[in-house]
Design an enzyme around this catalytic site. Structure first.
Site, PDB file in Angstrom:
ATOM      1  N   ASP A   1      34.408  10.293 -16.375  1.00  0.00           N
ATOM      2  CA  ASP A   1      34.256   9.206 -15.419  1.00  0.00           C
ATOM      3  C   ASP A   1      33.369   9.715 -14.281  1.00  0.00           C
ATOM      4  O   ASP A   1      33.775  10.600 -13.518  1.00  0.00           O
ATOM      5  CB  ASP A   1      35.623   8.779 -14.891  1.00  0.00           C
ATOM      6  CG  ASP A   1      35.560   7.563 -13.988  1.00  0.00           C
ATOM      7  OD1 ASP A   1      34.455   7.221 -13.526  1.00  0.00           O
ATOM      8  OD2 ASP A   1      36.622   6.961 -13.727  1.00  0.00           O
TER       9      ASP A   1
ATOM     10  N   TYR B   1      22.802  -1.170  -3.229  1.00  0.00           N
ATOM     11  CA  TYR B   1      22.271  -0.792  -4.544  1.00  0.00           C
ATOM     12  C   TYR B   1      20.810  -0.363  -4.417  1.00  0.00           C
ATOM     13  O   TYR B   1      20.400   0.655  -4.990  1.00  0.00           O
ATOM     14  CB  TYR B   1      22.402  -1.968  -5.509  1.00  0.00           C
ATOM     15  CG  TYR B   1      21.793  -1.718  -6.870  1.00  0.00           C
ATOM     16  CD1 TYR B   1      22.457  -0.945  -7.822  1.00  0.00           C
ATOM     17  CD2 TYR B   1      20.543  -2.253  -7.206  1.00  0.00           C
ATOM     18  CE1 TYR B   1      21.895  -0.707  -9.068  1.00  0.00           C
ATOM     19  CE2 TYR B   1      19.982  -2.028  -8.447  1.00  0.00           C
ATOM     20  CZ  TYR B   1      20.654  -1.257  -9.381  1.00  0.00           C
ATOM     21  OH  TYR B   1      20.098  -1.031 -10.613  1.00  0.00           O
TER      22      TYR B   1
ATOM     23  N   ASN C   1      21.108   7.297 -17.506  1.00  0.00           N
ATOM     24  CA  ASN C   1      21.126   5.838 -17.616  1.00  0.00           C
ATOM     25  C   ASN C   1      22.279   5.198 -16.844  1.00  0.00           C
ATOM     26  O   ASN C   1      22.172   4.069 -16.365  1.00  0.00           O
ATOM     27  CB  ASN C   1      21.219   5.464 -19.103  1.00  0.00           C
ATOM     28  CG  ASN C   1      21.520   3.999 -19.317  1.00  0.00           C
ATOM     29  OD1 ASN C   1      20.633   3.152 -19.310  1.00  0.00           O
ATOM     30  ND2 ASN C   1      22.800   3.673 -19.496  1.00  0.00           N
TER      31      ASN C   1
ATOM     32  N   LYS D   1      19.085   3.323  -5.446  1.00  0.00           N
ATOM     33  CA  LYS D   1      18.000   3.521  -6.403  1.00  0.00           C
ATOM     34  C   LYS D   1      16.771   4.146  -5.743  1.00  0.00           C
ATOM     35  O   LYS D   1      16.001   4.850  -6.408  1.00  0.00           O
ATOM     36  CB  LYS D   1      17.641   2.197  -7.076  1.00  0.00           C
ATOM     37  CG  LYS D   1      18.703   1.734  -8.075  1.00  0.00           C
ATOM     38  CD  LYS D   1      18.918   2.752  -9.187  1.00  0.00           C
ATOM     39  CE  LYS D   1      19.918   2.287 -10.216  1.00  0.00           C
ATOM     40  NZ  LYS D   1      20.119   3.255 -11.324  1.00  0.00           N
TER      41      LYS D   1
ATOM     42  N   VAL E   1      17.198  -7.262 -16.738  1.00  0.00           N
ATOM     43  CA  VAL E   1      17.495  -7.614 -18.129  1.00  0.00           C
ATOM     44  C   VAL E   1      18.955  -8.039 -18.281  1.00  0.00           C
ATOM     45  O   VAL E   1      19.811  -7.679 -17.466  1.00  0.00           O
ATOM     46  CB  VAL E   1      17.184  -6.435 -19.065  1.00  0.00           C
ATOM     47  CG1 VAL E   1      15.691  -6.118 -19.040  1.00  0.00           C
ATOM     48  CG2 VAL E   1      17.980  -5.191 -18.684  1.00  0.00           C
TER      49      VAL E   1
END
Length: 240
Positions: A55, A138, A81, A142, A169
């Site tokens: 985790d 977020y 990923n 990134k 996506v």
């Protein structure tokens, strides 16, 4: 063929990338958050070489994951990923930024290292102070990850280190109504990981759809890089 490890490969883009790379004949090692998800993942993805369990929200498990991967032997490619979107600021930092940093520091450096970024990083703020982490978004996370990519690329010139924007996506993160193609969202990381050609032997770049794109200007800013790496080292207790 290459030996590849992919974090967050139980569903979404990680699962799709794993399936494509297995089809190409590569040795692919998977990752899942817990035993139940690992069992389900192995049933869904046929032909993998194994699965690691951790985790990423728990630092001790992140360190355990690094040990698990090192015990498998050196990877040719690692794809970072795993990530979260609908989460509180501490989880955004831990999973999207600190976990990939610690894994990068502790796992033997592969030839190809790929970080999943986002076009939203361009709207991020260059956060580097601990007291600002509780307001982390977020986009901020990134931006931090994409900057980490550039730091790692400069520090390890014998590896090819890049970031990929998969687009918006339709995954659990992106939502069912996301406008871009899921298959296209996985193609760049699969291409960088699985194709041995001059076009994939670049480093320190930000890609979308197999093309180098312009990242946020602070990604290459040496002052922000220095401040960010100090933050990551202080928060993890681990030096890159």
């Amino acid at each position: 063929m290459s030996k590849i490890f992919i974090t967050g490969s139980s569903d979404g883009l990680g699962k799709l990338a794993a399936e494509k790379l297995i089809t190409q004949g590569h040795e692919v090692f998977l990752h899942a958050r817990n035993e139940a998800r690992a069992t389900a993942t192995l049933e869904k993805i046929r032909g993998s070489k194994g699965i690691c369990i951790a985790d990423l929200a728990e630092m001790d498990q992140v360190k355990s994951l690094a040990n698990q991967v090192n015990e498998l032997g050196k990877m040719d490619t690692i794809i970072h990923n795993a990530g979260v979107y609908h989460a509180e600021a501490p989880s955004l930092f831990q999973i999207n930024v600190l976990a990939p940093y610690v894994l990068t520091a502790l796992i033997e450096m592969p030839e190809h290292l790929i970080y999943l970024s986002s076009g939203m990083h361009k709207g991020g703020k260059p956060v580097f102070k601990p007291e600002s982490l509780n307001q982390l978004t977020y986009s901020d996370s990134k931006l931090m990850l994409t900057t980490l990519m550039r730091i790692v690329a400069d520090k390890f010139p014998n590896s090819y280190v890049n970031a990929v924007d998969p687009g918006w996506v339709p995954t659990k993160m992106g939502g069912a109504n996301a406008p871009e193609d899921l298959d296209a969202g996985a193609e760049t990381q699969v291409w960088l990981a699985g194709i041995d050609s001059p076009s994939t032997k670049v480093s320190g770049e930000y890609f979308k759809h197999k093309r180098i794109r312009q990242s946020h200007e602070v990604v290459k800013d040496s002052i922000y890089q220095k401040n960010l790496i100090h933050l990551l080292q202080d928060m993890s207790g681990i030096v890159l």
